[in-house]
Write an enzyme that holds these catalytic residues in place. Structure first.
Site: not given
Length: 954
Positions: A817, A851, A841, A577, A720, A888
């Site tokens: 991905e 990651r 991904d 966050h 998506r 994206c």
């Protein structure tokens, strides 16, 4: 953790003495390539310190910490001696479990073996075993224990009959994750059976995930035709795992102790069901040993217990396990006590207090090991001990971390170290402590309400509102009140409740949800600070770069964006966050930089690069001047880019590249359009599902999607489909626990297990986009078979819904991905309408790097040539069939990557709304020929570092 395989077991060994057996064990490890010859001396040195005999004819020889330099690879070898060996402590040994461990992994083997030690006949079976499988089975079969702890109890519940109490107990087991809805339904169909003395019983084996026992007691005794009701036991049965629990319950009832459960608190109920009598004296002691009660400290504890004049029992405070004999080594080791856990010792008799004091003192003194005090109630994850010496970062040297929010910042550091909260562990006046806690919680909520009103809106307000809900969580309040009821201070009870909940959050497989544990700790520190009267240090009046262990959302909300030029954190990931809010506020941020950044001196100058994920302390004059030029140039570019944000995305020579926005919420669509987005290239629809307690119905979804479609005013929407699973679970869509949820049941794989949910979503999207362009994208597709299953539903809906009531300009594509999807792009391109490459991904799957990994994430670079080759394959396959390709992922907004992606032939770049103007501006800086040259140059390199170096040199 070490594991035992059949090939690790050697049968039919012979030795004349224990030294010969130990020599054979050392040779076996050496022959397996696990150790060098020097490890043999380590095995002998360990035996000289303390015998490694465990019991039931088993010994576990392993080296000393000093001998680990001889360990080449962690492993284990099991040697069976059918005739037996006389061990040097006088015990008979038939099996050596010999361990080569590079750390303390032998403790895991030890804990796995403790269950074997008290089983009758195991020694004889190990000696007689004639196969590797038989030995492995004897050593590896871990019995399942039924669960009973504070989370399975439901005391003082407002009920009117025994069935209502039974259902309350069943519901508590479901909340604890022990059972599912089928168990609750099965209990609802039963009539509880009276046990006498006001206690009742009900059970079922249906829908049981973990065998467990609940006790539900009423607020007041309930009158019933078959007798009074003072409590109902609800058992989730599974095999014979609950047998020990039922035996203890039966013994309690036979002794007449069951009646006392009605008025008892949680601690007393657990004590009685653990086998402690009401007349027993008890004392608590915290385990301080770094590795818990492993063999050596456990032996000393057993010796201390045996020296007392009366028998002593011991159990773990956390949980409802049986109180076992403290004089039994196997029982003590079997507790599996870890550092920080509390042992409860009990004894009866005139000398009980003295005996208990003796064993408690032995535990507190470390049981023969050097120990550090356990700092109860302090946030170890968010503070550094004052005496800790952190190696300083080298001056004028880039330090790599995780790029979290783009931008460049130059300024002095302000290191905000989390304060230490000092407070008493215990308190005498529970009523006063509860009042203090309630007042602090009210003040905390009021503070958050004020921050919500003054926050800059959007994600900041939403997350602070979520904090407010966290702080108002009745389960947290109840857990803290129970702690106070057990004699803890308000501070200690509150932080125990927060820390327990946060640790449970951190255990989740989903990295995104696990990182949100920081939010819970942020909420907890707010109240703890109010209780302790501690305020954070005041930041300087001049502009600065804020350095913290991790930045909580409320910290971000308080930031003066006119003064805070950048954020640098020791912990966290790009999805935390703190990173999300930094991006929302447009503050450059680098996260996950490690503890060493907390050793920076206040006022030291930093260059912080939020695009490359780098920080440079004490830069040289030349480096600073170059950074200042970059900063001024960037500020000018940002102004010019925003002014030209509504221009089409085109390269300098006019080559068209559409620039769209990634959105996690339909409410932000209008803002994306205002920033120049030419459409939405990725709408993460799971936000709708995560915002509801059950799957949103058709009307709810239509309303949400329509909000985005209307705001786009004819621009295309790429939505998506639901992308959740073991790594991003939904509470109403349980997924079996998986060892690696990132490679498990998620995305389209999960959606196809409940095609009705997928069908409802597709119908909602088609309905909401009536007369408007719609692109539907399927996540985590691995090959054409999964696409065809979803397409069959999609095509059927196109036939069922009248054209006047649905989208007609609609395309169905897949996210690239998974590497297999890129490799199979030619076969997919024959049937899909488009590809959108999720580089985040795709990169982690291609490079096998999480990651979000604190040490490796900086290496998960989408400009790695292996990733670029997969992108090239995808584009070539798509264009050969006349299909378009978008990107994206984060790579689409990377200034160095944009020309490479265009040179590879990508048709669309979808980025965060804030980045849209800058990406369009970047496109105008080069022509197509230059982009193709950069793409060829990048593909020719061997590493991502080489790619970036080559691009920088142009």
């Amino acid at each position: 953790m070490l594991s035992l395989g059949h090939n690790d077991i050697m049968l039919g060994c012979h030795a004349s003495d224990w030294q010969g057996a130990l020599d054979q064990a050392a040779t076996a490890l050496g022959d397996a390539g696990l150790v060098t010859s020097g490890y043999r001396d380590g095995l002998y040195a360990r035996e000289a310190q303390s015998s490694t005999f465990l019991g039931n004819a088993i010994a576990i020889p392993h080296g000393t910490p000093e001998s680990r330099e001889h360990v080449k690879q962690t492993g284990v070898r099991v040697l069976q001696f059918p005739a037996g060996i006389e061990w040097h402590d006088g015990n008979r040994v038939h099996v050596l479990v010999t361990i080569a461990a590079q750390s303390d992994e032998h403790l895991d083997i030890l804990r796995q073996l403790t269950h074997v030690l008290d089983r009758e006949g195991v020694a004889e079976k190990l000696a007689a075993a004639d196969s590797q499988a038989a030995v492995a089975s004897l050593l590896s079969k871990v019995p399942v224990e039924a669960r009973l702890d504070a989370d399975t109890l439901c005391l003082k519940f407002p009920a009117r009959d025994p069935l209502e109490l039974a259902l309350a107990g069943a519901a508590r087991l479901r909340q604890a994750g022990c059972v599912d809805a089928a168990f609750v339904a099965a209990i609802a169909d039963q009539t509880p059976v009276g046990l006498g003395k006001g206690l009742w019983f009900t059970s079922s084996a249906t829908g049981v995930v973990t065998p467990s026992l609940s006790l539900a007691t009423p607020e007041a005794p309930i009158a019933h035709s078959q007798g009074p009701v003072q409590g109902v036991f609800c058992l989730a049965a599974q095999g014979d795992a609950h047998r020990n629990l039922l035996e203890r319950l039966s013994a309690l009832l036979d002794s007449g102790g069951g009646e006392a459960l009605f008025e008892a608190d949680v601690a007393t109920v657990l004590a009685r069901l653990a086998g402690e009598s009401a007349s027993a004296r008890t004392v608590r002691a915290r385990v301080l040993n770094a590795h818990g009660l492993h063999a050596r400290p456990a032996k000393l504890l057993v010796q201390a217990a045996r020296q007392q004049a009366l028998p002593i029992k011991v159990r773990l405070l956390e949980g409802g396990g049986e109180a076992v004999s403290a004089a039994s080594l196997t029982k003590v080791i079997g507790l599996g006590a870890r550092r920080g856990q509390v042992l409860v010792f009990s004894a009866e008799g005139d000398a009980a207090d003295e005996a208990l004091a003796a064993v408690a003192t032995a535990v507190s003194e470390g049981l023969g090991e050097k120990v550090l005090p356990f700092e109860e109630g302090r946030d170890h994850t968010a503070s550094i001990a004052p005496q800790a010496v952190l190696e300083p970062l080298p001056a004028d040297t880039p330090h790599a971390a995780v790029a979290a929010s783009p931008g460049l910042a130059i300024g002095p550091a302000f290191v905000l170290r989390t304060p230490r909260f000092d407070y008493p562990e215990r308190a005498d006046d529970g009523v006063h402590e509860k009042r203090r806690l309630e007042q602090a919680i009210r003040e905390g909520i009021a503070q958050l309400e004020s921050l919500v009103h003054s926050a800059p809106g959007g994600e900041v307000s939403e997350i602070l509102s979520m904090h407010e809900e966290m702080l108002d969580d009745p389960e947290l309040h109840q857990a803290a009140r129970e702690g106070i009821g057990e004699g803890m201070s308000a501070e200690a009870a509150w932080w125990q409740a927060i820390d327990t909940a946060a640790r449970a959050q951190e255990m989740l497989a989903d990295r995104l949800l696990a990182e949100r544990a920081a939010d819970l700790r942020d909420v907890g520190r707010r109240v703890l600070g109010l209780l302790c009267g501690i305020e954070l240090p005041t930041p300087p009046d001049h502009p600065y770069i804020l350095v913290m262990d991790d930045v909580g959302p409320s910290d971000v909300a308080r930031l003066d964006t006119q003064k805070v030029r950048g954020l640098l954190t020791a912990r966290g990931g790009a999805t935390a966050h703190s990173a999300i809010l930094a991006r929302a506020l447009g503050i450059p941020a680098v996260v996950g930089a490690g503890e060493r950044v907390l050793g920076l001196d206040n006022g030291i100058e930093l260059i912080l690069d939020g695009e490359r994920g780098r920080v440079v302390p004490a830069p040289s004059r030349e480096r600073r001047q170059r950074a200042e030029l970059r900063l001024k140039e960037r500020e000018r570019l940002e102004r010019d880019a925003f002014a030209a944000r509504f221009e089409e995305g085109r390269t300098r020579d006019g080559h068209r590249v559409e620039v769209a926005a990634n959105l996690g919420n339909t409410a932000h669509t209008a803002d994306a359009v205002e920033r120049g987005a030419e459409g939405v290239g990725l709408l993460r629809t799971e936000f709708i599902f995560m915002a509801h307690a059950e799957a949103p119905d058709l009307d709810t979804q239509v309303a949400e999607y329509r909000q985005a479609i209307e705001a786009l005013d004819g621009r295309p929407l790429v939505a998506r489909t639901l992308d959740v699973g073991g790594d991003k679970p939904l509470p109403y869509w349980p997924v079996p626990q998986e060892d690696n949820p990132f490679l498990g049941l998620r995305g389209i794989r999960l959606a196809l297990t409940q095609p009705d949910v997928l069908e409802t979503q597709l119908r909602a999207l088609l309905t909401a986009a009536t007369g408007k362009p719609l692109r539907i994208m399927l996540p985590m597709v691995k090959d054409i078979a999964e696409f065809r299953q979803a397409k069959a539903i999609h095509d059927r809906l196109l036939e069922e819904i009248p054209e006047t009531e649905r989208a007609t300009d609609v395309q169905l594509g897949v996210m690239i991905e998974v590497p297999s999807c890129a490799l199979l792009a030619p076969s997919l391109a024959e049937e899909v309408d488009f590809f959108s490459i999720g580089t985040n991904d795709l990169t982690q799957y291609t490079l096998a790097i999480d990651r979000g990994h604190p040490e490796l994430s900086a290496q998960a670079d989408g400009l790695h040539p292996a990733v670029l080759r997969l992108i090239q394959m995808t584009v070539d396959a798509a264009h050969a069939r006349g299909k378009w390709v978008g990107v994206c992922g984060e790579l689409a907004s990377d200034a160095q990557a944009v020309p490479v992606l265009v040179g590879l032939g990508v048709d669309e770049l979808s980025v965060s709304a804030r980045q849209v103007p800058m990406v369009k501006a970047r496109l105008r800086e080069f022509d197509l020929a230059e982009a193709q040259h950069q793409a060829r140059l990048a593909l020719a390199q061997a590493t991502s570092e080489a790619v970036r170096d080559a691009l920088e040199a142009l």
